[in-house]
Design a protein around this motif. Structure first.
Motif, short mmCIF file in Angstrom:
data_model
loop_
_atom_site.label_atom_id
_atom_site.label_comp_id
_atom_site.label_asym_id
_atom_site.label_seq_id
_atom_site.Cartn_x
_atom_site.Cartn_y
_atom_site.Cartn_z
N THR A 308 -27.68 185.00 -20.35
CA THR A 308 -28.03 186.42 -20.40
C THR A 308 -29.13 186.75 -19.41
O THR A 308 -29.30 187.90 -19.01
CB THR A 308 -28.48 186.83 -21.81
N THR A 309 -29.87 185.75 -18.98
CA THR A 309 -30.92 185.97 -17.99
C THR A 309 -30.33 186.18 -16.60
O THR A 309 -30.75 187.07 -15.85
CB THR A 309 -31.88 184.77 -17.95
N ASN A 310 -29.32 185.37 -16.26
CA ASN A 310 -28.75 185.41 -14.91
C ASN A 310 -27.58 186.36 -14.77
O ASN A 310 -27.30 186.86 -13.69
CB ASN A 310 -28.28 184.01 -14.50
N ASN A 311 -26.86 186.59 -15.88
CA ASN A 311 -25.59 187.31 -15.80
C ASN A 311 -25.44 188.20 -17.04
O ASN A 311 -24.50 188.04 -17.82
CB ASN A 311 -24.43 186.31 -15.71
N THR A 312 -26.37 189.11 -17.21
CA THR A 312 -26.43 189.91 -18.44
C THR A 312 -25.10 190.60 -18.75
O THR A 312 -24.57 190.49 -19.85
CB THR A 312 -27.54 190.97 -18.33
N ALA A 313 -24.54 191.28 -17.77
CA ALA A 313 -23.34 192.08 -18.02
C ALA A 313 -22.12 191.22 -18.31
O ALA A 313 -21.23 191.63 -19.07
CB ALA A 313 -23.06 192.98 -16.82
N GLY A 314 -22.06 190.00 -17.73
CA GLY A 314 -20.86 189.20 -17.89
C GLY A 314 -21.00 187.98 -18.77
O GLY A 314 -20.04 187.24 -18.96
N SER A 315 -22.20 187.74 -19.31
CA SER A 315 -22.45 186.49 -20.03
C SER A 315 -21.56 186.31 -21.25
O SER A 315 -21.15 185.18 -21.57
CB SER A 315 -23.92 186.42 -20.45
N THR A 330 -30.60 179.78 -24.67
CA THR A 330 -31.83 180.43 -25.09
C THR A 330 -31.56 181.20 -26.39
O THR A 330 -30.40 181.45 -26.75
CB THR A 330 -32.32 181.42 -24.03
N PRO A 331 -32.62 181.60 -27.13
CA PRO A 331 -32.40 182.42 -28.33
C PRO A 331 -31.61 183.69 -28.03
O PRO A 331 -30.79 184.12 -28.85
CB PRO A 331 -33.82 182.72 -28.80
N THR A 332 -31.83 184.30 -26.87
CA THR A 332 -31.07 185.50 -26.51
C THR A 332 -29.59 185.17 -26.33
O THR A 332 -28.71 185.90 -26.81
CB THR A 332 -31.63 186.13 -25.22
N ASP A 333 -29.30 184.04 -25.64
CA ASP A 333 -27.92 183.59 -25.51
C ASP A 333 -27.30 183.34 -26.88
O ASP A 333 -26.14 183.69 -27.13
CB ASP A 333 -27.85 182.29 -24.70
N GLN A 334 -28.06 182.72 -27.78
CA GLN A 334 -27.54 182.39 -29.11
C GLN A 334 -27.26 183.65 -29.93
O GLN A 334 -26.33 183.67 -30.75
CB GLN A 334 -28.53 181.47 -29.84
N ALA A 335 -28.06 184.69 -29.72
CA ALA A 335 -27.80 185.95 -30.42
C ALA A 335 -26.48 186.56 -29.96
O ALA A 335 -25.69 187.08 -30.77
CB ALA A 335 -28.94 186.94 -30.18
N VAL A 336 -26.20 186.49 -28.65
CA VAL A 336 -24.90 186.96 -28.14
C VAL A 336 -23.78 186.12 -28.73
O VAL A 336 -22.75 186.64 -29.17
CB VAL A 336 -24.89 186.89 -26.59
N ASP A 337 -23.98 184.78 -28.76
CA ASP A 337 -22.97 183.89 -29.34
C ASP A 337 -22.70 184.26 -30.80
O ASP A 337 -21.54 184.24 -31.26
CB ASP A 337 -23.43 182.43 -29.28
N TRP A 338 -23.75 184.60 -31.55
CA TRP A 338 -23.61 184.93 -32.97
C TRP A 338 -22.68 186.12 -33.15
O TRP A 338 -21.81 186.12 -34.02
CB TRP A 338 -24.98 185.22 -33.59
N PHE A 339 -22.86 187.16 -32.37
CA PHE A 339 -21.99 188.33 -32.46
C PHE A 339 -20.54 187.97 -32.16
O PHE A 339 -19.62 188.42 -32.86
CB PHE A 339 -22.46 189.42 -31.49
N LEU A 340 -20.33 187.16 -31.14
CA LEU A 340 -18.97 186.80 -30.76
C LEU A 340 -18.29 185.92 -31.80
O LEU A 340 -17.07 185.92 -31.92
CB LEU A 340 -18.98 186.09 -29.40
N GLU A 341 -19.09 185.19 -32.58
CA GLU A 341 -18.55 184.34 -33.63
C GLU A 341 -18.39 185.10 -34.95
O GLU A 341 -17.79 184.59 -35.90
CB GLU A 341 -19.46 183.13 -33.86
N ASN A 342 -18.93 186.32 -35.03
CA ASN A 342 -18.88 187.13 -36.25
C ASN A 342 -18.32 188.51 -35.92
O ASN A 342 -19.07 189.49 -35.75
CB ASN A 342 -20.27 187.24 -36.87
N THR A 389 -32.86 193.93 -26.07
CA THR A 389 -32.31 194.85 -25.07
C THR A 389 -31.26 194.14 -24.23
O THR A 389 -30.20 194.70 -23.91
CB THR A 389 -33.43 195.39 -24.16
N THR A 390 -31.53 192.88 -23.90
CA THR A 390 -30.55 192.10 -23.14
C THR A 390 -29.30 191.86 -23.96
O THR A 390 -28.17 191.93 -23.43
CB THR A 390 -31.17 190.76 -22.71
N VAL A 391 -29.45 191.59 -25.26
CA VAL A 391 -28.29 191.42 -26.14
C VAL A 391 -27.44 192.69 -26.15
O VAL A 391 -26.21 192.64 -26.04
CB VAL A 391 -28.74 191.07 -27.58
#
Length: 397
Positions: A308-315, A330-342, A389-391
Protein backbone atom coordinates in the motif's frame (compact mmCIF):
# COMPACT_ATOMS: atom_id res chain seq x y z
CA UNK A 1 24.15 -0.08 -32.51
CA UNK A 2 22.12 2.91 -33.81
CA UNK A 3 23.49 6.47 -33.79
CA UNK A 4 21.50 7.49 -30.72
CA UNK A 5 22.76 4.58 -28.63
CA UNK A 6 26.31 5.01 -29.97
CA UNK A 7 26.35 8.63 -28.85
CA UNK A 8 25.07 7.61 -25.43
CA UNK A 9 27.71 4.91 -25.20
CA UNK A 10 30.46 7.36 -26.21
CA UNK A 11 29.22 9.84 -23.61
CA UNK A 12 29.35 7.19 -20.90
CA UNK A 13 32.61 5.59 -21.99
CA UNK A 14 34.50 7.65 -19.41
CA UNK A 15 33.00 5.43 -16.75
CA UNK A 16 35.13 2.34 -16.30
CA UNK A 17 34.26 -0.95 -14.70
CA UNK A 18 33.11 -0.17 -11.19
CA UNK A 19 33.94 -2.29 -8.13
CA UNK A 20 31.24 -4.16 -6.26
CA UNK A 21 29.46 -2.17 -3.59
CA UNK A 22 30.55 -2.93 -0.04
CA UNK A 23 27.31 -1.52 1.38
CA UNK A 24 23.95 -1.18 -0.36
CA UNK A 25 21.20 1.22 0.64
CA UNK A 26 17.91 -0.64 1.05
CA UNK A 27 15.80 2.51 0.51
CA UNK A 28 17.74 3.41 -2.65
CA UNK A 29 17.60 -0.08 -4.18
CA UNK A 30 13.91 -0.23 -3.33
CA UNK A 31 13.34 3.08 -5.13
CA UNK A 32 15.26 1.78 -8.15
CA UNK A 33 13.06 -1.32 -8.31
CA UNK A 34 9.87 0.72 -7.94
CA UNK A 35 11.03 3.17 -10.61
CA UNK A 36 11.57 0.32 -13.07
CA UNK A 37 8.45 -1.63 -12.07
CA UNK A 38 6.04 1.28 -12.31
CA UNK A 39 7.65 2.98 -15.32
CA UNK A 40 5.23 2.43 -18.19
CA UNK A 41 8.10 2.39 -20.71
CA UNK A 42 10.60 0.13 -18.93
CA UNK A 43 10.65 -3.34 -20.54
CA UNK A 44 10.17 -6.29 -18.19
CA UNK A 45 11.85 -9.62 -18.99
CA UNK A 46 10.84 -12.94 -17.43
CA UNK A 47 13.25 -15.80 -16.81
CA UNK A 48 12.18 -19.44 -17.32
CA UNK A 49 12.26 -20.15 -13.59
CA UNK A 50 9.51 -17.55 -13.04
CA UNK A 51 7.16 -19.30 -15.46
CA UNK A 52 7.82 -22.64 -13.74
CA UNK A 53 7.39 -21.08 -10.26
CA UNK A 54 3.90 -19.87 -11.16
CA UNK A 55 2.52 -23.41 -11.48
CA UNK A 56 2.70 -23.75 -7.71
CA UNK A 57 0.21 -20.92 -7.09
CA UNK A 58 -3.31 -21.50 -5.83
CA UNK A 59 -6.25 -20.66 -8.08
CA UNK A 60 -6.83 -17.10 -6.84
CA UNK A 61 -3.14 -16.20 -6.85
CA UNK A 62 -2.73 -17.70 -10.32
CA UNK A 63 -5.59 -15.54 -11.61
CA UNK A 64 -3.95 -12.42 -10.11
CA UNK A 65 -0.61 -13.39 -11.65
CA UNK A 66 -2.14 -13.84 -15.09
CA UNK A 67 -3.96 -10.52 -14.78
CA UNK A 68 -0.70 -8.70 -14.06
CA UNK A 69 1.09 -10.27 -17.02
CA UNK A 70 -1.84 -9.30 -19.25
CA UNK A 71 -1.80 -5.73 -17.90
CA UNK A 72 1.89 -5.34 -18.76
CA UNK A 73 1.03 -5.42 -22.44
CA UNK A 74 3.95 -4.40 -24.67
CA UNK A 75 6.22 -3.88 -21.65
CA UNK A 76 6.45 -7.64 -21.18
CA UNK A 77 9.18 -9.27 -23.26
CA UNK A 78 9.85 -12.99 -23.06
CA UNK A 79 13.20 -14.00 -24.57
CA UNK A 80 12.87 -16.60 -27.32
CA UNK A 81 15.23 -18.86 -25.41
CA UNK A 82 12.94 -18.73 -22.36
CA UNK A 83 10.12 -19.98 -24.58
CA UNK A 84 12.43 -22.74 -25.83
CA UNK A 85 13.31 -23.80 -22.27
CA UNK A 86 9.66 -23.59 -21.22
CA UNK A 87 8.70 -25.91 -24.07
CA UNK A 88 11.19 -28.50 -22.81
CA UNK A 89 9.79 -28.36 -19.28
CA UNK A 90 6.05 -27.67 -19.51
CA UNK A 91 5.14 -31.26 -20.37
CA UNK A 92 6.81 -32.60 -17.22
CA UNK A 93 4.14 -33.75 -14.70
CA UNK A 94 6.29 -32.41 -11.85
CA UNK A 95 5.93 -28.93 -13.36
CA UNK A 96 2.18 -28.90 -13.99
CA UNK A 97 1.48 -30.81 -10.73
CA UNK A 98 4.33 -29.73 -8.42
CA UNK A 99 2.84 -31.03 -5.14
CA UNK A 100 1.84 -34.55 -6.18
CA UNK A 101 4.59 -36.23 -4.17
CA UNK A 102 4.33 -34.00 -1.09
CA UNK A 103 2.24 -36.34 1.15
CA UNK A 104 4.69 -39.21 0.63
CA UNK A 105 7.69 -36.99 1.41
CA UNK A 106 6.02 -35.66 4.56
CA UNK A 107 5.12 -39.16 5.78
CA UNK A 108 8.73 -40.28 5.43
CA UNK A 109 9.94 -37.29 7.45
CA UNK A 110 7.35 -37.64 10.22
CA UNK A 111 7.77 -41.42 10.50
CA UNK A 112 11.45 -40.79 11.07
CA UNK A 113 10.71 -38.04 13.61
CA UNK A 114 8.26 -40.19 15.59
CA UNK A 115 10.67 -43.12 15.63
CA UNK A 116 13.62 -40.93 16.61
CA UNK A 117 11.62 -39.26 19.39
CA UNK A 118 10.60 -42.64 20.79
CA UNK A 119 14.23 -43.78 20.91
CA UNK A 120 15.98 -40.59 21.95
CA UNK A 121 13.63 -38.78 24.32
CA UNK A 122 12.70 -39.76 27.89
CA UNK A 123 10.26 -38.38 30.45
CA UNK A 124 12.63 -35.56 31.37
CA UNK A 125 12.84 -34.49 27.73
CA UNK A 126 9.04 -34.59 27.50
CA UNK A 127 8.75 -32.29 30.51
CA UNK A 128 11.19 -29.81 28.95
CA UNK A 129 8.84 -29.71 25.93
CA UNK A 130 5.89 -28.80 28.19
CA UNK A 131 4.42 -32.33 28.04
CA UNK A 132 3.22 -34.07 31.19
CA UNK A 133 4.89 -37.37 30.25
CA UNK A 134 6.50 -39.23 27.39
CA UNK A 135 3.10 -40.75 26.57
CA UNK A 136 1.65 -37.22 26.36
CA UNK A 137 4.49 -36.15 24.10
CA UNK A 138 3.91 -39.08 21.72
CA UNK A 139 0.16 -38.42 21.70
CA UNK A 140 0.63 -34.76 20.83
CA UNK A 141 3.27 -35.56 18.22
CA UNK A 142 0.93 -38.07 16.56
CA UNK A 143 -1.92 -35.53 16.54
CA UNK A 144 0.35 -32.88 15.01
CA UNK A 145 1.58 -35.38 12.43
CA UNK A 146 -1.97 -36.28 11.43
CA UNK A 147 -2.81 -32.61 10.93
CA UNK A 148 0.31 -31.90 8.87
CA UNK A 149 -0.31 -34.96 6.68
CA UNK A 150 -3.90 -33.81 6.07
CA UNK A 151 -2.56 -30.40 5.02
CA UNK A 152 -0.06 -32.10 2.72
CA UNK A 153 -2.83 -34.17 1.17
CA UNK A 154 -4.92 -31.04 0.62
CA UNK A 155 -1.97 -29.30 -1.02
CA UNK A 156 -1.40 -32.25 -3.35
CA UNK A 157 -5.05 -32.08 -4.45
CA UNK A 158 -5.23 -28.28 -4.72
CA UNK A 159 -5.37 -28.21 -8.52
CA UNK A 160 -8.92 -27.24 -9.51
CA UNK A 161 -8.07 -27.19 -13.19
CA UNK A 162 -6.35 -23.82 -12.91
CA UNK A 163 -2.93 -25.22 -13.80
CA UNK A 164 -4.26 -26.43 -17.14
CA UNK A 165 -5.75 -22.96 -17.60
CA UNK A 166 -2.32 -21.50 -16.84
CA UNK A 167 -0.77 -23.70 -19.52
CA UNK A 168 -3.33 -22.40 -22.02
CA UNK A 169 -2.74 -18.82 -20.88
CA UNK A 170 1.00 -19.16 -21.41
CA UNK A 171 0.42 -20.69 -24.82
CA UNK A 172 -1.28 -17.47 -25.90
CA UNK A 173 0.93 -15.07 -23.92
CA UNK A 174 4.26 -16.47 -25.08
CA UNK A 175 3.13 -16.50 -28.68
CA UNK A 176 2.34 -12.79 -28.40
CA UNK A 177 5.13 -11.52 -26.13
CA UNK A 178 8.16 -13.62 -27.10
CA UNK A 179 10.94 -11.99 -29.08
CA UNK A 180 11.00 -12.71 -32.79
CA UNK A 181 14.40 -14.37 -32.92
CA UNK A 182 16.04 -17.39 -34.52
CA UNK A 183 16.96 -19.65 -31.59
CA UNK A 184 19.32 -21.64 -33.79
CA UNK A 185 21.27 -18.49 -34.64
CA UNK A 186 21.12 -17.41 -31.00
CA UNK A 187 22.54 -20.76 -29.94
CA UNK A 188 25.36 -20.69 -32.48
CA UNK A 189 26.35 -17.15 -31.53
CA UNK A 190 26.34 -17.95 -27.81
CA UNK A 191 28.42 -21.09 -28.29
CA UNK A 192 30.96 -19.07 -30.27
CA UNK A 193 31.58 -16.69 -27.37
CA UNK A 194 30.68 -18.75 -24.30
CA UNK A 195 34.02 -20.48 -23.70
CA UNK A 196 35.97 -17.24 -23.89
CA UNK A 197 33.57 -15.42 -21.54
CA UNK A 198 33.48 -18.33 -19.13
CA UNK A 199 37.27 -18.62 -19.07
CA UNK A 200 37.48 -14.91 -18.28
CA UNK A 201 34.73 -15.24 -15.67
CA UNK A 202 32.54 -12.67 -17.40
CA UNK A 203 28.86 -12.62 -16.50
CA UNK A 204 26.61 -14.44 -17.15
CA UNK A 205 27.03 -18.17 -17.65
CA UNK A 206 30.28 -19.03 -15.92
CA UNK A 207 28.47 -20.99 -13.22
CA UNK A 208 26.90 -23.19 -15.91
CA UNK A 209 30.14 -24.11 -17.67
CA UNK A 210 30.04 -27.63 -16.25
CA UNK A 211 26.43 -28.35 -17.19
CA UNK A 212 26.11 -31.13 -19.79
CA UNK A 213 23.14 -29.39 -21.43
CA UNK A 214 22.01 -25.80 -22.02
CA UNK A 215 25.12 -24.28 -20.46
CA UNK A 216 24.75 -21.25 -22.76
CA UNK A 217 21.13 -20.56 -21.78
CA UNK A 218 21.82 -17.62 -19.46
CA UNK A 219 24.12 -16.00 -21.98
CA UNK A 220 21.52 -16.33 -24.73
CA UNK A 221 18.87 -14.68 -22.53
CA UNK A 222 21.31 -11.88 -21.68
CA UNK A 223 22.14 -11.30 -25.35
CA UNK A 224 18.42 -11.15 -26.15
CA UNK A 225 17.85 -8.57 -23.42
CA UNK A 226 20.65 -6.40 -24.80
CA UNK A 227 19.41 -6.75 -28.37
CA UNK A 228 15.85 -5.81 -27.42
CA UNK A 229 16.95 -2.71 -25.50
CA UNK A 230 19.16 -1.53 -28.37
CA UNK A 231 16.37 -2.11 -30.92
CA UNK A 232 13.83 -0.28 -28.72
CA UNK A 233 16.21 2.56 -27.79
CA UNK A 234 15.84 1.68 -24.10
CA UNK A 235 18.50 2.41 -21.49
CA UNK A 236 16.65 0.59 -18.69
CA UNK A 237 15.39 -2.94 -18.16
CA UNK A 238 13.92 -5.07 -15.38
CA UNK A 239 14.81 -8.76 -15.38
CA UNK A 240 12.65 -10.90 -13.08
CA UNK A 241 14.43 -14.10 -12.09
CA UNK A 242 14.87 -16.34 -9.08
CA UNK A 243 18.39 -17.17 -10.28
CA UNK A 244 20.85 -15.98 -7.63
CA UNK A 245 24.02 -17.56 -9.05
CA UNK A 246 27.15 -15.41 -8.60
CA UNK A 247 27.65 -15.06 -12.36
CA UNK A 248 24.52 -12.82 -12.38
CA UNK A 249 24.49 -11.00 -9.09
CA UNK A 250 26.08 -10.55 -5.70
CA UNK A 251 25.21 -9.59 -2.14
CA UNK A 252 27.02 -6.62 -0.49
CA UNK A 253 28.69 -7.13 2.85
CA UNK A 254 26.56 -4.53 4.60
CA UNK A 255 23.14 -2.91 4.37
CA UNK A 256 22.24 0.72 4.90
CA UNK A 257 18.77 1.10 6.41
CA UNK A 258 16.37 4.05 6.30
CA UNK A 259 17.94 6.81 8.35
CA UNK A 260 21.50 5.78 7.47
CA UNK A 261 22.10 3.01 10.00
CA UNK A 262 24.53 0.43 8.61
CA UNK A 263 24.24 -3.24 9.60
CA UNK A 264 25.97 -6.48 8.52
CA UNK A 265 24.33 -8.33 5.63
CA UNK A 266 21.18 -10.20 6.66
CA UNK A 267 18.99 -12.22 4.31
CA UNK A 268 15.92 -11.45 6.40
CA UNK A 269 16.59 -7.71 6.39
CA UNK A 270 17.57 -7.64 2.71
CA UNK A 271 14.34 -9.37 1.59
CA UNK A 272 15.98 -11.00 -1.43
CA UNK A 273 18.07 -8.02 -2.53
CA UNK A 274 20.70 -8.89 -5.14
CA UNK A 275 22.79 -6.44 -7.17
CA UNK A 276 23.78 -7.01 -10.82
CA UNK A 277 27.45 -7.81 -11.26
CA UNK A 278 29.47 -4.73 -12.29
CA UNK A 279 30.52 -6.32 -15.61
CA UNK A 280 26.83 -6.77 -16.49
CA UNK A 281 26.18 -3.09 -15.77
CA UNK A 282 29.21 -2.12 -17.86
CA UNK A 283 28.10 -4.25 -20.80
CA UNK A 284 24.55 -2.95 -20.53
CA UNK A 285 25.87 0.63 -20.53
CA UNK A 286 28.12 -0.06 -23.52
CA UNK A 287 25.13 -1.25 -25.56
CA UNK A 288 22.38 1.10 -24.37
CA UNK A 289 24.13 4.16 -22.97
CA UNK A 290 22.39 3.76 -19.61
CA UNK A 291 22.74 1.95 -16.30
CA UNK A 292 19.08 1.25 -15.64
CA UNK A 293 19.45 -2.52 -15.31
CA UNK A 294 17.52 -3.94 -12.35
CA UNK A 295 17.44 -7.59 -11.28
CA UNK A 296 14.59 -8.67 -9.01
CA UNK A 297 13.23 -11.90 -7.59
CA UNK A 298 9.55 -12.71 -7.82
CA UNK A 299 9.20 -12.06 -4.07
CA UNK A 300 10.53 -8.52 -4.50
CA UNK A 301 8.17 -7.89 -7.42
CA UNK A 302 5.06 -9.11 -5.61
CA UNK A 303 5.90 -7.29 -2.38
CA UNK A 304 6.25 -4.04 -4.33
CA UNK A 305 3.01 -4.60 -6.25
CA UNK A 306 1.05 -5.54 -3.13
CA UNK A 307 2.44 -2.75 -0.94
CA UNK A 308 0.00 0.00 0.00
CA UNK A 309 3.02 2.26 0.38
CA UNK A 310 4.31 1.75 -3.17
CA UNK A 311 1.12 0.95 -5.07
CA UNK A 312 -1.84 2.32 -3.14
CA UNK A 313 -4.38 2.24 -5.96
CA UNK A 314 -3.46 -1.23 -7.21
CA UNK A 315 -2.25 -3.06 -4.10
CA UNK A 316 -5.56 -4.85 -3.43
CA UNK A 317 -5.28 -6.68 -6.75
CA UNK A 318 -2.10 -8.40 -5.54
CA UNK A 319 -3.12 -9.24 -1.97
CA UNK A 320 -3.68 -12.94 -2.74
CA UNK A 321 -0.28 -13.15 -4.42
CA UNK A 322 1.36 -11.56 -1.38
CA UNK A 323 -0.30 -14.13 0.87
CA UNK A 324 0.81 -16.96 -1.42
CA UNK A 325 4.47 -16.00 -1.06
CA UNK A 326 4.09 -15.12 2.64
CA UNK A 327 5.22 -11.58 1.93
CA UNK A 328 6.37 -9.17 4.60
CA UNK A 329 3.17 -7.16 5.20
CA UNK A 330 2.81 -3.86 7.04
CA UNK A 331 -0.22 -3.32 9.33
CA UNK A 332 -1.76 -1.18 6.56
CA UNK A 333 -1.25 -4.02 4.05
CA UNK A 334 -2.79 -6.45 6.55
CA UNK A 335 -5.85 -4.23 6.97
CA UNK A 336 -6.40 -4.34 3.19
CA UNK A 337 -5.92 -8.13 3.29
CA UNK A 338 -8.53 -8.37 6.08
CA UNK A 339 -11.19 -6.67 3.97
CA UNK A 340 -10.46 -8.89 0.99
CA UNK A 341 -10.74 -11.99 3.18
CA UNK A 342 -14.04 -10.77 4.72
CA UNK A 343 -16.43 -9.91 1.87
CA UNK A 344 -19.34 -9.21 4.24
CA UNK A 345 -17.78 -6.23 6.04
CA UNK A 346 -16.15 -5.15 2.76
CA UNK A 347 -19.54 -4.92 1.07
CA UNK A 348 -21.09 -3.22 4.09
CA UNK A 349 -18.36 -0.58 4.17
CA UNK A 350 -18.68 -0.01 0.42
CA UNK A 351 -22.40 0.71 0.76
CA UNK A 352 -22.32 2.57 4.07
CA UNK A 353 -19.35 4.05 5.90
CA UNK A 354 -17.09 4.28 2.81
CA UNK A 355 -19.79 5.08 0.25
CA UNK A 356 -19.57 8.21 -1.91
CA UNK A 357 -21.30 9.47 -5.05
CA UNK A 358 -19.39 12.41 -6.52
CA UNK A 359 -16.17 12.74 -4.51
CA UNK A 360 -14.28 10.58 -1.95
CA UNK A 361 -14.19 13.72 0.22
CA UNK A 362 -17.79 12.89 1.16
CA UNK A 363 -16.49 10.10 3.40
CA UNK A 364 -15.83 10.97 7.05
CA UNK A 365 -12.37 9.44 7.53
CA UNK A 366 -12.54 9.48 11.33
CA UNK A 367 -15.86 7.65 11.23
CA UNK A 368 -14.39 5.19 8.70
CA UNK A 369 -11.41 4.45 10.98
CA UNK A 370 -13.63 3.99 14.05
CA UNK A 371 -15.92 1.59 12.15
CA UNK A 372 -12.93 -0.40 10.85
CA UNK A 373 -11.44 -0.77 14.30
CA UNK A 374 -14.74 -2.09 15.69
CA UNK A 375 -15.08 -4.58 12.86
CA UNK A 376 -11.53 -5.88 12.98
CA UNK A 377 -11.30 -6.18 16.75
CA UNK A 378 -8.43 -8.55 17.56
CA UNK A 379 -7.31 -9.07 13.96
CA UNK A 380 -3.78 -10.14 14.87
CA UNK A 381 -1.97 -6.97 13.78
CA UNK A 382 -1.42 -3.47 15.19
CA UNK A 383 -4.50 -1.41 14.35
CA UNK A 384 -2.84 1.68 15.81
CA UNK A 385 -0.13 1.43 13.13
CA UNK A 386 -2.56 1.29 10.19
CA UNK A 387 -2.78 4.25 7.82
CA UNK A 388 -6.56 4.22 7.41
CA UNK A 389 -6.58 6.82 4.63
CA UNK A 390 -4.34 4.54 2.59
CA UNK A 391 -6.69 1.60 3.27
CA UNK A 392 -9.61 3.69 2.06
CA UNK A 393 -7.76 4.73 -1.11
CA UNK A 394 -6.68 1.16 -1.85
CA UNK A 395 -10.15 -0.34 -1.53
CA UNK A 396 -12.84 2.29 -2.06
CA UNK A 397 -11.58 4.64 -4.77
Amino acid sequence: MNKLNRSHADKNSRFGLRPKQTAASLPETSRQLQAALFDSECPIFLDTNILIWSFGLNESASAAWQKWLFWLGDRLTVPAWVVHEYNQLSGNPEISNPYKGLPRKLKVVFDELIGSAARALDSGSATSLNCSSKVDLERRLTASTDFVLRVGEAVSKSDRGHRMELLKFYETLLAERSRSADIHALGRAAHAEFDARSALRLSPGGEDAGKPENHCGDLIIWNELLAHCVEAGQSKALLVSNDVKPDWCYTPQRLVLEGGKEIPWSDSAARGLRLPNPDLIAEFRAHTGGEGLVLASIVQIIEALASTTNNTAGSADFSVLAQAIRADRTPTDQAVDWFLENPGPYSEAMHRVAAWEISPDEVDQENFEEWCRRQMGDAGFRLDQVNWTTVFCALFI
